[in-house]
Write an enzyme that holds these catalytic residues in place. Structure first.
Site, mmCIF file in Angstrom:
data_model
loop_
_atom_site.group_PDB
_atom_site.id
_atom_site.type_symbol
_atom_site.label_atom_id
_atom_site.label_comp_id
_atom_site.label_asym_id
_atom_site.label_seq_id
_atom_site.Cartn_x
_atom_site.Cartn_y
_atom_site.Cartn_z
ATOM 1 N N SER A 239 -25.469 -60.395 -45.953
ATOM 2 C CA SER A 239 -26.489 -59.352 -45.979
ATOM 3 C C SER A 239 -26.974 -58.971 -44.583
ATOM 4 C CB SER A 239 -27.678 -59.792 -46.840
ATOM 5 O OG SER A 239 -28.182 -61.035 -46.407
ATOM 6 N N ASP B 228 -39.372 -63.426 -45.822
ATOM 7 C CA ASP B 228 -38.013 -63.157 -45.358
ATOM 8 C C ASP B 228 -38.008 -63.293 -43.839
ATOM 9 O OD1 ASP B 228 -35.537 -62.261 -44.626
ATOM 10 O OD2 ASP B 228 -35.670 -60.322 -45.635
ATOM 11 N N HIS C 37 -33.661 -61.616 -42.271
ATOM 12 C CA HIS C 37 -33.304 -60.217 -42.007
ATOM 13 C C HIS C 37 -34.289 -59.616 -41.017
ATOM 14 C CE1 HIS C 37 -31.669 -61.193 -46.067
ATOM 15 N NE2 HIS C 37 -30.613 -60.587 -45.550
#
Length: 436
Positions: free
Chosen positions: A164, A407, A410
């Protein structure tokens, strides 16, 4: 600024076509009023210019901020040095710029930003993380130029291959290029793991090919439940991405985070060890071993692929997660609002091991690839991103199903990850002979 706005409004009124000014243009009253008007306009300009020249980066009283004397404002008065042929782009530090100077787009101007990376839309209160640029030690990294990039890749296909974070990288590039040409969304599979965008005017195809391990993997199931661990066949690649290779001109590889799970490793169909399995009688070979074997398999395949001759391969090194006060599922968070200095970054741990492994494998592949016309290059982002604990979505990723989790892997868009594409453009400019 209210005064300037009032003057500008008055200016528009005085010179609006078709309306009559109540005082004749030749009268003394008019000349007096006009002189006052010009004085106000000039004063507003000088006030604005003076304030802008002395803007400084505000140091918030935040427990996470590094010492104020360790970070500095970039001096825009110095001419940029674009002679970067002998410069190590990846050895440097982050410098602050005037507000807005470092932005290529905003969270509102780019329509393709995924909701989970749109940190400002999800309520992030600070903006300082968007006001830093990477400065190599011996030169300047040129700003990204969408027109130049699209000229370089005209008629070509570029694919981001990996997990990702590879997708995150592609999404940044998509926003950067959209300022020059709006892309057309051409394809999306059922799981939204494979996407294709087309810049029609430049006949440039941009793809993302999702593969968590590069090699063939199946998730382990115990008593009918998925465990989160995988069986990895280190000598067998995932065919979902390899089938596209003959049509790809530029392949940007990255992977790593999914190897940090309780995975079992196979070769020739036989179990040879594991990663974090803690099972008696099964040797724990560590994630580094699995990462090395996966990149070896991928690069060996490319160099043996007759249809892939002439491909340009870039490997982006490991970008570490930056959870503090616990792991992701243990209350870990990333709420810093400023970068680290070089001195504050810890070098030599597992993240650096993964980077070293990837560098060794790209160098090995480069030597073999030169014999058949393939080009392998490195994009070494590990150190630069270890210095940016402030650039992750953290709690501002808008996830409704995992509330309370941060998170810290990312990157926000816009954000530090846009620098990866500044690196990418400079690598294309420096390394590819056809572009000189």
């Amino acid at each position: 600024m209210d005064l300037c706005h009032a003057v500008q409004t008055r200016k528009n009124y005085v010179f609006k076509k078709g309306e009559k000014f109540p005082v004749s243009f030749g009268s003394p009253v008019f000349l007096l009023l006009y002189s006052l008007f010009l004085t106000l306009v000039f004063s507003c300009y000088m006030l604005h210019f003076s304030f802008s020249s002395f803007l400084k980066f505000t140091n918030k009283e935040d427990y996470s901020a590094p010492p104020t004397n360790s970070l500095h404002i970039s001096d825009q008065s110095q001419p940029a040095d674009y002679k970067t042929s002998d410069c190590d782009l990846f050895n440097g530090s982050w410098v602050a710029e005037q507000k807005g100077n470092s932005l290529y787009y905003t969270n509102l101007s780019c329509p393709t930003i995924p909701y989970s990376k749109n940190c400002m839309l999800n309520g992030r209160p600070d903006e300082e993380f968007m006001q830093w640029r990477w400065k190599p030690e011996e030169c300047r990294l040129p700003r990204f130029n969408a027109k130049t990039f699209l000229t370089f890749v005209k008629g070509k296909t570029m694919a981001f291959i990996g997990d990702s974070l590879a997708r995150n990288h592609m999404e940044s590039l998509l926003c950067l290029l959209s300022s020059e040409e709006s892309p057309t969304d051409m394809y999306k599979d059922v799981e939204d793991k494979f996407r294709t965008w087309l810049f029609r005017h430049h006949n440039f195809t941009l793809m993302v090919l999702r593969t968590e391990f590069l090699v063939f993997a199946t998730e382990r199931i115990i008593n009918g439940s998925f465990t989160g661990g995988f069986d990895l066949h280190l000598d067998k690649l995932n065919g979902n991405w390899t089938q596209h290779l003959p049509n790809i001109d530029y392949a940007i590889f990255s992977d790593g985070h999914w190897f940090l799970r309780p995975n079992y490793l196979y070769e020739n169909g036989n179990l040879i060890g594991c990663v974090y399995c803690g099972e008696a009688g099964v040797q724990d070979l560590g994630p580094g071993y699995a990462i090395r074997r996966a990149f070896q398999a991928a690069f060996n395949y490319i160099n043996k692929c007759v249809e892939c001759s002439g491909i340009v391969v870039l490997l982006r090194t490991f970008s570490a997660g930056q959870f503090e006060q616990g792991a992701w599922n243990e209350g870990g968070l990333c709420n810093r609002t400023r970068p680290f200095t070089r001195e504050e970054v810890k070098i030599g741990d597992q993240d650096w091991e993964f980077r070293s492994i990837q560098i060794e494998e790209i160098e090995r592949a480069k030597e073999d690839g030169e014999k058949i016309g393939n080009m392998f290059e490195l994009m070494d982002v590990t150190r630069a991103m270890l210095m940016r604990p402030d650039g992750h979505p953290g709690a501002y990723w808008g996830n409704k199903w995992m509330k309370g989790y941060s998170d810290c892997i990312h990157w926000c868009l816009p954000g530090p990850i846009d620098t990866w594409n500044e690196f990418l453009l400079e690598i294309l400019r420096k390394k590819l002979p056809t572009f000189h």
